[in-house]
Design an enzyme around this catalytic site. Sequence first.
Site, PDB file in Angstrom:
ATOM      1  CB  THR A  11      -0.960   0.028   1.202  1.00 35.03           C
ATOM      2  OG1 THR A  11      -0.203   0.121   2.420  1.00 35.03           O
ATOM      3  CG2 THR A  11      -1.835  -1.213   1.233  1.00 35.03           C
ATOM      4  N   GLY A  16       8.137   7.289  -2.922  1.00 36.98           N
ATOM      5  CA  GLY A  16       8.860   7.287  -1.658  1.00 36.98           C
ATOM      6  C   GLY A  16       9.272   5.902  -1.198  1.00 36.98           C
ATOM      7  N   GLY A  18       7.451   3.483  -0.120  1.00 37.25           N
ATOM      8  CA  GLY A  18       6.601   2.430  -0.658  1.00 37.25           C
ATOM      9  C   GLY A  18       7.075   1.947  -2.010  1.00 37.25           C
ATOM     10  CB  SER A 136       7.947   6.307  11.974  1.00 35.12           C
ATOM     11  OG  SER A 136       8.815   7.413  12.122  1.00 35.12           O
ATOM     12  CE1 TYR A 149       4.137   9.792  10.255  1.00 35.58           C
ATOM     13  CE2 TYR A 149       6.138  10.099  11.559  1.00 35.58           C
ATOM     14  CZ  TYR A 149       5.460   9.495  10.502  1.00 35.58           C
ATOM     15  OH  TYR A 149       6.127   8.590   9.716  1.00 35.58           O
TER      16      TYR A 149
END
Length: 246
Positions: A11, A16, A18, A136, A149
Amino acid sequence: MLFENKVVLVTGGSSGLGFAIAEAFASQGAKLVITGRRQPQLDEAVKSLGENASAVCADISNLGDLTQLFSHISGVHGHIDVLIANAGTGEIEPLGAITEAGFDRLFTTNVKGTTFTVQGALPLMGKGSSVVVIGSTASINPGPGLSVYGATKAALRSLVRSWVLDIKGSGVRINLLSPGPVDTPSLRNVLGENAQEVIDALSEKSTLGRIGQAYEIGQAALFLASDASSYVNGAELFADGGASQV
């Protein structure tokens, strides 16, 4: 770490990290399905990824899009061997300037979207399949303006730790891959005019003296998705040059 004829869904795979992850699987012979919200970008990505790649335009925060995505994969491929739950978004909003709209966008995409992506994929996954959720290092060290985030990525850690218990005995593994800063156009766009200055500062924090390259995250994803990590489950792999360890 070969994926010949394995069905791999990435997905957010059109750009980037992905896209770099999708490239890694394409290089190992996978039958790739990538998603993204912009059809022209998906079309360009598929051209680069080769004849074994296809794309479905889908927004993971939209449950209707996810239903159509998994219906398509079921009809074309019948199953999923690897899910890379990568799609997500990020915004910089420091305390005092956090907006309701920004908060909702981050949690709706990063937490809700990832949850229903994994849940929707599982009925198509059998013993020996693998889910890699992209987190992350912001989950443990978010930095200024990244509290919301970072919180969404910390939520993913908690979800994965519970999910491996929920599906115990299924033979499907779920792990978390948490990159540190990676030199991508999107990172530089977010950082704006101070991009190089910030990247230099982040490089100083790394025990390798640099930030990551996108292809390196792709290689880490290959490992977690492959039989090379067959006894790794519910784990979080930090791919950040050692910055989170010191």
